[in-house]
Write an enzyme that holds these catalytic residues in place. Sequence first.
Site, mmCIF file in Angstrom:
data_model
loop_
_atom_site.group_PDB
_atom_site.id
_atom_site.type_symbol
_atom_site.label_atom_id
_atom_site.label_comp_id
_atom_site.label_asym_id
_atom_site.label_seq_id
_atom_site.Cartn_x
_atom_site.Cartn_y
_atom_site.Cartn_z
ATOM 1 N N VAL A 1 -3.894 1.097 -7.751
ATOM 2 C CA VAL A 1 -3.032 -0.064 -7.507
ATOM 3 C C VAL A 1 -1.930 0.224 -6.498
ATOM 4 O O VAL A 1 -1.188 -0.688 -6.110
ATOM 5 C CB VAL A 1 -2.394 -0.572 -8.819
ATOM 6 C CG1 VAL A 1 -3.459 -1.116 -9.751
ATOM 7 C CG2 VAL A 1 -1.587 0.522 -9.498
ATOM 8 N N SER B 1 -0.794 3.173 -3.118
ATOM 9 C CA SER B 1 -1.175 4.356 -2.359
ATOM 10 C C SER B 1 -0.172 4.614 -1.256
ATOM 11 O O SER B 1 0.294 3.683 -0.587
ATOM 12 C CB SER B 1 -2.569 4.171 -1.752
ATOM 13 O OG SER B 1 -2.958 5.318 -1.033
ATOM 14 N N GLY B 2 0.201 5.858 -1.084
ATOM 15 C CA GLY B 2 1.046 6.281 0.017
ATOM 16 C C GLY B 2 0.459 7.543 0.612
ATOM 17 O O GLY B 2 -0.588 8.025 0.175
ATOM 18 N N ALA B 3 1.158 8.090 1.609
ATOM 19 C CA ALA B 3 0.639 9.278 2.273
ATOM 20 C C ALA B 3 0.563 10.464 1.316
ATOM 21 O O ALA B 3 -0.284 11.343 1.488
ATOM 22 C CB ALA B 3 1.512 9.622 3.471
ATOM 23 N N ASP C 1 -0.862 8.623 -5.041
ATOM 24 C CA ASP C 1 -1.727 7.494 -5.382
ATOM 25 C C ASP C 1 -1.429 7.088 -6.820
ATOM 26 O O ASP C 1 -1.163 7.942 -7.672
ATOM 27 C CB ASP C 1 -3.205 7.861 -5.247
ATOM 28 C CG ASP C 1 -3.600 8.157 -3.815
ATOM 29 O OD1 ASP C 1 -3.682 7.212 -3.018
ATOM 30 O OD2 ASP C 1 -3.806 9.349 -3.492
ATOM 31 N N VAL C 2 -1.468 5.785 -7.076
ATOM 32 C CA VAL C 2 -1.159 5.270 -8.407
ATOM 33 C C VAL C 2 -2.363 4.490 -8.932
ATOM 34 O O VAL C 2 -2.935 3.661 -8.216
ATOM 35 C CB VAL C 2 0.087 4.363 -8.389
ATOM 36 C CG1 VAL C 2 0.399 3.864 -9.799
ATOM 37 C CG2 VAL C 2 1.291 5.115 -7.826
ATOM 38 N N LYS D 1 0.380 8.269 -11.846
ATOM 39 C CA LYS D 1 0.806 8.545 -10.478
ATOM 40 C C LYS D 1 0.437 9.977 -10.121
ATOM 41 O O LYS D 1 1.004 10.932 -10.662
ATOM 42 C CB LYS D 1 2.314 8.321 -10.336
ATOM 43 C CG LYS D 1 2.820 8.517 -8.911
ATOM 44 C CD LYS D 1 4.277 8.098 -8.797
ATOM 45 C CE LYS D 1 4.770 8.213 -7.361
ATOM 46 N NZ LYS D 1 6.180 7.746 -7.210
ATOM 47 N N ASP E 1 16.145 5.874 -2.165
ATOM 48 C CA ASP E 1 15.113 4.985 -1.621
ATOM 49 C C ASP E 1 15.099 3.660 -2.379
ATOM 50 O O ASP E 1 14.035 3.170 -2.777
ATOM 51 C CB ASP E 1 13.741 5.663 -1.680
ATOM 52 C CG ASP E 1 12.714 4.957 -0.794
ATOM 53 O OD1 ASP E 1 13.122 4.195 0.122
ATOM 54 O OD2 ASP E 1 11.500 5.161 -0.992
#
Length: 477
Positions: free
Chosen positions: A35, A37-39, A42-43, A58, A150
């Site tokens: 559900v 995703s980043g560099a 992933d979740v 995560k 952030d």
Amino acid sequence: MDPPSPSSSSPPPPKSWSIHTRREITSKYEIHERVGSGAYSDVYRGVRRSDSLPVALKEVHDRLSASREVHALLALQHSPNVVVMHEYFCRDDEDAVLVLEFLPTDLASVVREARPERGGGLSPGEIKRWMVQILSGVDACHRNSIVHRDLKPSNLLVSADGVLKLADFGQARILMDPGFDCFYENHPQLHDHNAPNPPSFVPNPEIPRQGGSRNEEHRSLGEEEYLGELDDIKGKDSMSEVDKETRDGGTSCLATCTASDLEDDPFKGGSYSYEAEEGGDDRYGSFTSCVGTRWFRAPELLYGSTKYGPEIDLWALGCIFAELFNLEPLFPGTSDIDQLGRIFSVLGNLTEEIWPGCLELPDYRSISFGKVENPLGLDKCLPNRSPDEINIVKKLICYDPSSRATAMELLHDKYLNEEPLPVPVSELRVPSSHTAQDEGSPGEWCDYRDMDSDSDFEDFGPVSVTTTNTGFSIRFP
């Protein structure tokens, strides 16, 4: 029968290619679709097999980011407006996996659904309730010496019944240096021991941590042991902390978007220059300026500051509150230089008269802008809002970090404590799930994670470069 444990001289087993192959996790959790995703993470949505509890798993591919998130969530586990970590899995040969409560939507989706073409705005009572929940979460962070670094709408997750929780602590830092003590000295109300969440670091020994072989049972992890493991993780990591922090790879439990409709060019008819000095210095101390998503990044960070504290979160709060009022970003910069220019077009130039400390910013003498003769002011950026609404943003969006109101101060602000009062959480309008980009309007929506290009000049077209005594000057038309 399980194979014998490898001896200490044996090479570590090969790293699994996927969370789905890790039996210590799959034996306890059903893993469903990805559900987010980043560099570097992933979740996945999942369900705990023992009681069918929905969870978010995560998988963090960066060890330092994982250690920071675990450390912060342990310290904040009793905070009602911080995402809950149920469990975490960590061992040397695999990515860390954090088991978090699953929250179906976020504040970015709330804002998007409230736009006139969809929901017709947010009522004052709704805005106040969202603010109170955000401030409560941020206050908990700062009382526990944690700077989130952030804060943005897509990192403020929302449950189906309207409870907002801070998430994605991969860039968080726990401040233990004298600079944080100065922050508390400047804001004596934070010493109120009757207030919720007094400053402390209290990891929960009951949060299970798993690692090693698949036969290993849950074991308690106290503060001393956890901090020892945290130091070990940092010591084993071959990549420098600065290198890691310059990458924008964070992801929350959701991949979310927001509108980036840009107004007229604030630089029309003006110019500014960037001057780079030859040589260099060791400007990266324990912190780095390359944190936070650009639209919510404080000016001192854009000028390269590495000596900052919770005040950078407070600037981000101001940007978030302005977005709740306007339902669009306050400073949607397309690069770091553009970001500074947009701020100057509203607040005016940053000078030592306004904030004497600006002279100590690493890049203050290297980046110069033409004088902004008639800055717009926050009043014009928040049309049709009451003086009290504008003032609460002004208390956060100001150049001098020490002048920004703390989360606790704002929780006691008259705006949040007079009619119309914040509505009950149960009356908040919550999207049923995270809303994705409209298929019929490509380019209308922009993911907050995509605004951190390393190139500050790519969007400006032709530039003029001239040699100077200290290096070179870049002037934008």
